[in-house]
Write a protein that holds these residues in place. Structure first.
Motif, PDB file in Angstrom:
ATOM      1  N   ASN A 102      -4.093  -0.991 -15.291  1.00 57.72           N
ATOM      2  CA  ASN A 102      -2.882  -0.941 -16.111  1.00 57.72           C
ATOM      3  C   ASN A 102      -1.650  -0.567 -15.300  1.00 57.72           C
ATOM      4  OD1 ASN A 102      -3.447  -1.505 -18.761  1.00 57.72           O
ATOM      5  ND2 ASN A 102      -4.340   0.515 -19.113  1.00 57.72           N
ATOM      6  N   LYS A 103      -0.489  -0.680 -15.937  1.00 58.89           N
ATOM      7  CA  LYS A 103       0.751  -0.148 -15.350  1.00 58.89           C
ATOM      8  C   LYS A 103       1.253   0.980 -16.254  1.00 58.89           C
ATOM      9  CE  LYS A 103       2.135  -3.717 -12.354  1.00 58.89           C
ATOM     10  NZ  LYS A 103       2.427  -3.456 -10.959  1.00 58.89           N
ATOM     11  N   TYR A 104       1.781   2.026 -15.629  1.00 58.61           N
ATOM     12  CA  TYR A 104       2.195   3.224 -16.376  1.00 58.61           C
ATOM     13  C   TYR A 104       3.681   3.515 -16.142  1.00 58.61           C
ATOM     14  CZ  TYR A 104      -2.820   3.706 -16.587  1.00 58.61           C
ATOM     15  OH  TYR A 104      -4.155   3.463 -16.808  1.00 58.61           O
ATOM     16  N   ASP A 105       4.259   4.277 -17.084  1.00 61.58           N
ATOM     17  CA  ASP A 105       5.653   4.696 -16.915  1.00 61.58           C
ATOM     18  C   ASP A 105       5.751   5.845 -15.916  1.00 61.58           C
ATOM     19  OD1 ASP A 105       6.797   3.050 -19.091  1.00 61.58           O
ATOM     20  OD2 ASP A 105       5.457   4.276 -20.330  1.00 61.58           O
ATOM     21  N   ALA A 106       4.681   6.640 -15.863  1.00 62.24           N
ATOM     22  CA  ALA A 106       4.685   7.781 -14.938  1.00 62.24           C
ATOM     23  C   ALA A 106       3.253   8.068 -14.495  1.00 62.24           C
ATOM     24  CB  ALA A 106       5.272   9.008 -15.626  1.00 62.24           C
ATOM     25  N   VAL A 107       3.117   8.478 -13.236  1.00 60.50           N
ATOM     26  CA  VAL A 107       1.815   8.934 -12.735  1.00 60.50           C
ATOM     27  C   VAL A 107       2.001  10.364 -12.249  1.00 60.50           C
ATOM     28  CG1 VAL A 107      -0.011   8.596 -11.027  1.00 60.50           C
ATOM     29  CG2 VAL A 107       1.080   6.596 -12.043  1.00 60.50           C
ATOM     30  N   PHE A 108       1.095  11.255 -12.681  1.00 56.30           N
ATOM     31  CA  PHE A 108       1.139  12.650 -12.254  1.00 56.30           C
ATOM     32  C   PHE A 108      -0.100  12.945 -11.407  1.00 56.30           C
ATOM     33  CE2 PHE A 108       3.741  14.707 -15.999  1.00 56.30           C
ATOM     34  CZ  PHE A 108       4.764  13.792 -15.790  1.00 56.30           C
ATOM     35  N   ASN A 109       0.117  13.435 -10.196  1.00 52.60           N
ATOM     36  CA  ASN A 109      -1.000  13.869  -9.338  1.00 52.60           C
ATOM     37  C   ASN A 109      -0.788  15.368  -9.134  1.00 52.60           C
ATOM     38  OD1 ASN A 109      -1.951  14.581  -6.394  1.00 52.60           O
ATOM     39  ND2 ASN A 109      -3.116  12.764  -6.932  1.00 52.60           N
ATOM     40  N   LEU A 110      -1.648  16.176  -9.786  1.00 59.44           N
ATOM     41  CA  LEU A 110      -1.328  17.605  -9.933  1.00 59.44           C
ATOM     42  C   LEU A 110      -2.367  18.537  -9.323  1.00 59.44           C
ATOM     43  CD1 LEU A 110      -0.313  17.296 -13.702  1.00 59.44           C
ATOM     44  CD2 LEU A 110       1.227  17.248 -11.724  1.00 59.44           C
ATOM     45  N   PHE A 111      -1.865  19.688  -8.876  1.00 62.06           N
ATOM     46  CA  PHE A 111      -2.710  20.797  -8.444  1.00 62.06           C
ATOM     47  C   PHE A 111      -3.594  20.429  -7.238  1.00 62.06           C
ATOM     48  CE2 PHE A 111      -6.279  23.925  -9.388  1.00 62.06           C
ATOM     49  CZ  PHE A 111      -5.565  25.020  -8.924  1.00 62.06           C
ATOM     50  N   THR A 112      -2.931  19.978  -6.177  1.00 67.03           N
ATOM     51  CA  THR A 112      -3.617  19.709  -4.901  1.00 67.03           C
ATOM     52  C   THR A 112      -4.773  18.730  -5.083  1.00 67.03           C
ATOM     53  OG1 THR A 112      -3.083  22.013  -4.372  1.00 67.03           O
ATOM     54  CG2 THR A 112      -4.418  20.834  -2.775  1.00 67.03           C
ATOM     55  N   SER A 113      -4.443  17.583  -5.606  1.00 70.28           N
ATOM     56  CA  SER A 113      -5.469  16.556  -5.819  1.00 70.28           C
ATOM     57  C   SER A 113      -5.299  15.430  -4.807  1.00 70.28           C
ATOM     58  CB  SER A 113      -5.367  16.013  -7.248  1.00 70.28           C
ATOM     59  OG  SER A 113      -5.648  17.040  -8.168  1.00 70.28           O
ATOM     60  N   PHE A 114      -5.062  15.807  -3.576  1.00 67.66           N
ATOM     61  CA  PHE A 114      -4.734  14.844  -2.526  1.00 67.66           C
ATOM     62  C   PHE A 114      -5.136  15.462  -1.183  1.00 67.66           C
ATOM     63  CE2 PHE A 114      -1.766  12.612   0.317  1.00 67.66           C
ATOM     64  CZ  PHE A 114      -1.881  11.328  -0.162  1.00 67.66           C
ATOM     65  N   GLY A 115      -5.256  14.589  -0.155  1.00 70.14           N
ATOM     66  CA  GLY A 115      -5.498  15.098   1.202  1.00 70.14           C
ATOM     67  C   GLY A 115      -6.958  15.422   1.476  1.00 70.14           C
ATOM     68  N   TYR A 116      -7.870  14.820   0.716  1.00 70.92           N
ATOM     69  CA  TYR A 116      -9.290  15.138   0.878  1.00 70.92           C
ATOM     70  C   TYR A 116      -9.967  14.272   1.945  1.00 70.92           C
ATOM     71  CZ  TYR A 116      -8.647  17.182  -3.782  1.00 70.92           C
ATOM     72  OH  TYR A 116      -8.204  17.911  -4.854  1.00 70.92           O
ATOM     73  N   PHE A 117      -9.249  13.240   2.390  1.00 71.68           N
ATOM     74  CA  PHE A 117      -9.926  12.233   3.209  1.00 71.68           C
ATOM     75  C   PHE A 117      -9.593  12.388   4.680  1.00 71.68           C
ATOM     76  CE2 PHE A 117      -8.586  10.642  -0.955  1.00 71.68           C
ATOM     77  CZ  PHE A 117      -9.809  10.727  -1.581  1.00 71.68           C
ATOM     78  N   GLU A 118     -10.535  11.998   5.512  1.00 75.22           N
ATOM     79  CA  GLU A 118     -10.428  12.120   6.961  1.00 75.22           C
ATOM     80  C   GLU A 118      -9.276  11.255   7.488  1.00 75.22           C
ATOM     81  OE1 GLU A 118     -11.869  14.386   9.656  1.00 75.22           O
ATOM     82  OE2 GLU A 118     -13.085  14.296   7.824  1.00 75.22           O
ATOM     83  N   ASP A 119      -9.258  10.026   6.993  1.00 82.03           N
ATOM     84  CA  ASP A 119      -8.407   9.002   7.566  1.00 82.03           C
ATOM     85  C   ASP A 119      -7.069   8.923   6.805  1.00 82.03           C
ATOM     86  OD1 ASP A 119      -7.352   6.666   8.466  1.00 82.03           O
ATOM     87  OD2 ASP A 119      -9.163   5.450   8.162  1.00 82.03           O
ATOM     88  N   ASP A 120      -5.960   8.964   7.543  1.00 88.07           N
ATOM     89  CA  ASP A 120      -4.629   8.866   6.911  1.00 88.07           C
ATOM     90  C   ASP A 120      -4.498   7.589   6.075  1.00 88.07           C
ATOM     91  OD1 ASP A 120      -4.056  11.153   8.284  1.00 88.07           O
ATOM     92  OD2 ASP A 120      -2.305  10.359   9.340  1.00 88.07           O
ATOM     93  N   ASN A 121      -5.196   6.547   6.495  1.00 89.55           N
ATOM     94  CA  ASN A 121      -5.084   5.280   5.746  1.00 89.55           C
ATOM     95  C   ASN A 121      -5.599   5.406   4.324  1.00 89.55           C
ATOM     96  OD1 ASN A 121      -3.837   3.700   7.659  1.00 89.55           O
ATOM     97  ND2 ASN A 121      -5.759   3.421   8.757  1.00 89.55           N
ATOM     98  N   GLU A 122      -6.578   6.289   4.121  1.00 82.70           N
ATOM     99  CA  GLU A 122      -7.084   6.504   2.752  1.00 82.70           C
ATOM    100  C   GLU A 122      -6.036   7.237   1.903  1.00 82.70           C
ATOM    101  OE1 GLU A 122     -11.745   6.672   1.859  1.00 82.70           O
ATOM    102  OE2 GLU A 122     -11.126   7.952   3.516  1.00 82.70           O
ATOM    103  N   ASP A 123      -5.321   8.178   2.522  1.00 77.49           N
ATOM    104  CA  ASP A 123      -4.227   8.863   1.809  1.00 77.49           C
ATOM    105  C   ASP A 123      -3.175   7.840   1.407  1.00 77.49           C
ATOM    106  OD1 ASP A 123      -5.466  11.259   2.345  1.00 77.49           O
ATOM    107  OD2 ASP A 123      -4.184  11.784   4.041  1.00 77.49           O
ATOM    108  N   LEU A 124      -2.833   6.972   2.365  1.00 76.06           N
ATOM    109  CA  LEU A 124      -1.809   5.954   2.094  1.00 76.06           C
ATOM    110  C   LEU A 124      -2.266   4.975   1.020  1.00 76.06           C
ATOM    111  CD1 LEU A 124      -0.614   5.341   5.754  1.00 76.06           C
ATOM    112  CD2 LEU A 124       0.758   6.298   3.898  1.00 76.06           C
ATOM    113  N   LEU A 125      -3.561   4.647   1.053  1.00 75.64           N
ATOM    114  CA  LEU A 125      -4.117   3.728   0.060  1.00 75.64           C
ATOM    115  C   LEU A 125      -3.936   4.291  -1.361  1.00 75.64           C
ATOM    116  CD1 LEU A 125      -5.970   1.221  -0.545  1.00 75.64           C
ATOM    117  CD2 LEU A 125      -7.897   2.789  -0.362  1.00 75.64           C
TER     118      LEU A 125
END
Ligand code: SAM
Length: 241
Positions: A102-125
């Motif tokens: 789907n497409k959304y009006d807003a996406v919220f990524n909250l409370f340190t739900s990022f940066g878990y992956f080894e490779d920077d490309n996965e973060d960028l993905l």
């Protein structure tokens, strides 16, 4: 056999929710109230809360009148959250490394739900998926730890009793990751998990956002929406388009 990623196991256990019990609904509600008011989001806004965990932000946003979809990799959390579903609140198991339907009006990524992956490309993905999942003029709210403050105030060892579990916590920063080892005895067994969150400071995060073509419009340092200050702020919060 490939070892399962730490975040697949740990976040799906009841022990994770016990340890972080203090990160309660009050935190979540204060932040959601402030950010939706600041952004003047109309009630027709459809928000994707990704990852939503057990749905604490989603449920509150929905109670404010927004249409909300929550997605998370942890099946147990989604099963729990589904008890709150209604016509304008839905929860789905979703891996944020995969594109959305789907497409959304807003996406919220909250409370340190990022940066878990080894490779920077996965973060960028993940950031690219979020960008593609936004409607034209859609907004992205990103709430991460402040790596500089974490480094300057790192408590290397801590013992914490929550309910009837004693958690032994060790923290270190190593090879570009903030590591938090959590060991405890529960349900007749010894357990040990290590959270690994990439040491992403404001300049690295800005670099990621630029790379995927996001324009950062606001930078806050806490849930009261005070200005970001790299030495003292608890959080690094971006609003981007
Ligand atoms: C720190 S928790 C925060 C959850 C929620 N935003 C909250 O504040 O309660 C991080 C969440 O990320 C989820 N997660 C980890 N990797 C994921 C992935 N690849 N796709 C979707 N969710 C993921 C975990 O299951 C966990 O619920």
């Amino acid at each position: 056999m490939k070892k399962k990623d730490w975040f697949t196991d740990w976040f799906n256990t009841p022990y994770y929710h016990t340890l972080y019990k203090h990160r309660n609904d009050i935190d979540a509600q204060l932040f959601m109230k402030n950010i939706t008011a600041f952004l003047s989001l109309p009630k027709t806004t459809h928000i994707l809360d990704l990852p939503c965990g057990k749905g604490r932000h989603s449920v509150f946003l929905n109670s404010l009148g927004y249409k909300v979809t929550g997605g998370d990799l942890a099946e147990n959390s989604i099963k729990f959250a589904q008890q709150f579903e209604n016509e304008s609140l839905q929860f789905r198991v979703h891996d944020m490394r995969k594109p959305f339907n789907n497409k959304y009006d807003a996406v919220f990524n909250l409370f340190t739900s990022f940066g878990y992956f080894e490779d920077d490309n996965e973060d960028l993905l993940i950031l690219e998926n979020i960008k593609k999942g936004l409607k034209e003029n859609g907004l992205f709210v990103f709430d991460f730890l402040n790596a500089i403050k974490v480094k300057n105030t790192l408590v290397k060892e801590e013992v914490k009793k929550v309910e009837d579990i004693t958690f032994y916590i060790k923290r270190e920063i190593k090879d570009g990751f903030i590591l938090k080892n959590i060991s405890f005895f529960a349900d007749g067994k010894n357990h040990s998990y290590t959270e690994r969150v990439k040491f992403l400071d404001i300049s690295k995060m800005k670099d990621y956002f630029n790379k995927v073509g996001f324009t950062i419009t606001e930078i806050f340092g806490d849930y009261k929406l005070n200005k970001f200050d790299s030495e003292n702020s608890d959080r690094l919060i971006f609003v981007a388009k």
